[in-house]
Design a protein around this motif. Structure first.
Motif, PDB file in Angstrom:
ATOM      1  N   ALA A  82       0.846  -1.196   0.000  1.00 61.05           N
ATOM      2  CA  ALA A  82       0.000   0.000   0.000  1.00 61.05           C
ATOM      3  C   ALA A  82       0.885   1.250   0.000  1.00 61.05           C
ATOM      4  CB  ALA A  82      -0.923   0.005   1.221  1.00 61.05           C
ATOM      5  N   ASP A  84       0.555   4.305   0.727  1.00 64.26           N
ATOM      6  CA  ASP A  84      -0.158   5.361   1.445  1.00 64.26           C
ATOM      7  C   ASP A  84       0.876   6.248   2.163  1.00 64.26           C
ATOM      8  OD1 ASP A  84       0.627   3.415   3.192  1.00 64.26           O
ATOM      9  OD2 ASP A  84      -1.343   3.002   4.019  1.00 64.26           O
ATOM     10  N   VAL A  92      -5.596   1.206   1.417  1.00 62.21           N
ATOM     11  CA  VAL A  92      -5.185   0.266   0.374  1.00 62.21           C
ATOM     12  C   VAL A  92      -6.007   0.589  -0.857  1.00 62.21           C
ATOM     13  CG1 VAL A  92      -5.014  -2.163  -0.292  1.00 62.21           C
ATOM     14  CG2 VAL A  92      -4.759  -1.523   2.108  1.00 62.21           C
ATOM     15  N   TYR A  94      -6.552  -1.004  -4.567  1.00 62.64           N
ATOM     16  CA  TYR A  94      -6.204  -2.197  -5.349  1.00 62.64           C
ATOM     17  C   TYR A  94      -5.481  -1.840  -6.643  1.00 62.64           C
ATOM     18  CZ  TYR A  94      -6.599  -6.753  -7.512  1.00 62.64           C
ATOM     19  OH  TYR A  94      -6.305  -7.950  -8.105  1.00 62.64           O
ATOM     20  N   ASP A  97      -1.982  -0.422  -5.816  1.00 59.70           N
ATOM     21  CA  ASP A  97      -1.049  -1.212  -5.005  1.00 59.70           C
ATOM     22  C   ASP A  97      -0.834  -2.647  -5.478  1.00 59.70           C
ATOM     23  OD1 ASP A  97      -0.931   1.047  -3.353  1.00 59.70           O
ATOM     24  OD2 ASP A  97      -2.633   0.349  -2.148  1.00 59.70           O
ATOM     25  N   CYS A  98      -1.700  -3.147  -6.347  1.00 62.75           N
ATOM     26  CA  CYS A  98      -1.567  -4.538  -6.792  1.00 62.75           C
ATOM     27  C   CYS A  98      -1.238  -4.550  -8.276  1.00 62.75           C
ATOM     28  CB  CYS A  98      -2.858  -5.314  -6.517  1.00 62.75           C
ATOM     29  SG  CYS A  98      -2.663  -7.099  -6.673  1.00 62.75           S
ATOM     30  N   THR A 146       0.702  -5.268   4.516  1.00 63.72           N
ATOM     31  CA  THR A 146      -0.186  -4.407   3.730  1.00 63.72           C
ATOM     32  C   THR A 146       0.373  -2.992   3.675  1.00 63.72           C
ATOM     33  OG1 THR A 146      -1.538  -3.781   5.651  1.00 63.72           O
ATOM     34  CG2 THR A 146      -2.220  -5.741   4.432  1.00 63.72           C
ATOM     35  N   GLU A 147       1.701  -2.877   3.652  1.00 61.82           N
ATOM     36  CA  GLU A 147       2.336  -1.544   3.700  1.00 61.82           C
ATOM     37  C   GLU A 147       3.600  -1.526   2.857  1.00 61.82           C
ATOM     38  OE1 GLU A 147       1.374   1.419   4.975  1.00 61.82           O
ATOM     39  OE2 GLU A 147       3.184   2.017   3.903  1.00 61.82           O
ATOM     40  N   ALA A 230      -7.298  -6.783   3.920  1.00 56.19           N
ATOM     41  CA  ALA A 230      -6.070  -5.992   3.767  1.00 56.19           C
ATOM     42  C   ALA A 230      -6.276  -4.573   4.300  1.00 56.19           C
ATOM     43  CB  ALA A 230      -5.646  -5.950   2.300  1.00 56.19           C
ATOM     44  N   GLU A 231      -7.445  -4.003   4.022  1.00 61.01           N
ATOM     45  CA  GLU A 231      -7.720  -2.641   4.488  1.00 61.01           C
ATOM     46  C   GLU A 231      -7.767  -2.584   6.011  1.00 61.01           C
ATOM     47  OE1 GLU A 231     -11.298  -1.966   2.282  1.00 61.01           O
ATOM     48  OE2 GLU A 231     -10.231  -1.026   0.607  1.00 61.01           O
ATOM     49  N   ASN A 234      -4.207  -2.842   7.257  1.00 58.77           N
ATOM     50  CA  ASN A 234      -3.516  -1.600   6.927  1.00 58.77           C
ATOM     51  C   ASN A 234      -3.923  -0.457   7.868  1.00 58.77           C
ATOM     52  OD1 ASN A 234      -4.061   1.094   5.110  1.00 58.77           O
ATOM     53  ND2 ASN A 234      -2.032   0.217   4.716  1.00 58.77           N
TER      54      ASN A 234
END
Ligand SMILES: *[C@@H]1O[C@H](CO)[C@@H](O)[C@H](O)[C@H]1NC(C)=O
Ligand SMILES: *[C@@H]1O[C@H](CO)[C@@H](O)[C@H](O)[C@H]1NC(C)=O
Ligand SMILES: *[C@@H]1O[C@H](CO)[C@@H](O)[C@H](O)[C@H]1NC(C)=O
Length: 305
Positions: A82, A84, A92, A94, A97-98, A146-147, A230-231, A234
């Protein structure tokens, strides 16, 4: 596109219902306690081999293979980066980040959820899909998976119990070991299995009223569910993991085994408990879907990996 028949639609209704070795084994043992008999059979059958593995051994496989020939592309599937701005702002996204090529933990959970029950795949592939899920549904509940910042905290060197450790490892392993009073090292399998079984038992007892119903458990919307998980992980990056700020964390005068650890304990307990519950519910839904798809799994078939 396949048109679902009435039976498949009926079956699509879900049935009622990054951690280190210790964390992964605990998540797996906890999930096991929530399994329906069909899900229990699914795990037993797919994991059956001559090494006498239990579910927690299956949950470690993804870490064991990620540096192996033919599997080095799987490393990216253990996390979502993520991009952020913690601790000011966490989220997050998607699309941001993915990356579609290599993928991430969210796309991997979606992919392997579909592959467990894909009758066109060899049983060995289904088994690998199951083992990836056992691992990734654990990892997605480790906030630093998730970071993006400092490679998920790998580049943040901190003082933990008067030793210099990286923050990612602190969250993967050191906090959990301290919580559970363990001196064991990664790889002390017998000790860690025992410790994981006890931790899982405590978490299960603490959530006695909870049955294996997790909020998001529709395996046909795996990407959506995985993104929600994931959120949630995160959000803990801003609310807890990086809350004191990177400069404070890096300051070697601050031993993170003190108040920082105290604040982390309930978070780790909650996330491990949620991971176990959600993994259990997920496997139950997969097993129900598998029965509907008319799979016949041979009893205890031996599949070498
Ligand atoms: C995996 O290993 C192969 C062969 O060693 C290499 O060519 C490839 O770039 C590696 N892929 C990744 C994602 O590291
Ligand atoms: C799904 O998993 C298979 C098996 O590991 C892999 O070859 C494929 O690239 C994956 N697809 C996606 C979209 O991640
Ligand atoms: C960790 O912090 C404590 C408390 O400030 C300090 O006494 C100790 O020297 C630090 N350890 C390291 C390795 O920096």
């Amino acid at each position: 596109m396949r048109v679902p028949n009435a039976f498949a639609l009926l079956c699509a209704i879900p049935a009622v219902h990054g951690w280190g070795e210790l964390g992964h084994r605990t998540v797996a043992y906890l999930a096991e306690k929530y399994l329906s008999s069909a899900a229990s059979d699914l795990v037993d059958n797919l994991l059956a081999n001559n090494r006498g593995w239990d579910i927690s051994d299956g949950a470690l496989w993804a870490d064991a293979v990620k540096h192996r020939r033919g599997y080095n592309h799987t490393g990216k599937w253990h996390y979502i980066d993520a991009a952020d701005d913690p601790p000011r702002y966490c989220n997050v996204n998607y699309r941001r980040d993915c990356k579609p090529g290599p993928g991430c933990i969210v796309s991997a959970i979606s992919n392997f959820t579909a592959r467990v029950n894909d009758a066109s795949l060899a049983q060995k592939q289904q088994k690998e899909a199951l083992m990836f899920l056992l691992h990734f549904i654990g990892d997605i509940h480790q906030p630093l998976h998730t970071e993006l910042l400092d490679r998920g905290g790998n580049d943040i060197h901190v003082n933990f119990s008067n030793r210099v450790e990286n923050l990612h490892a602190v969250w993967d392993t050191h906090i959990a070991h301290k919580m559970r009073g363990l001196k064991a090292k990664e790889g002390d399998d017998a000790v860690l299995k025992e410790a994981a079984a006890v931790w899982a038992e405590e978490l299960y007892a603490a959530n006695e009223a909870t049955v294996a119903v997790a909020e998001c458990r529709d395996v046909s919307t795996a990407e959506k569910c995985a993104l929600e998980w994931a959120e949630e992980g995160n959000a803990w990056i801003c609310d807890n993991v990086l809350k004191p700020g990177v400069e404070w964390l890096k300051d070697r005068r601050n031993d993170l085994a003190g108040e920082y650890f105290d604040d982390a304990v309930p978070v780790v307990d909650e996330l491990v408990a949620k991971a176990g519950l959600r993994l259990g519910a997920w496997l139950n839904a997969l097993a129900a879907g598998r029965e509907c798809a008319g799979f016949v799994v041979q009893e205890g078939e031996r599949i070498e990996i």
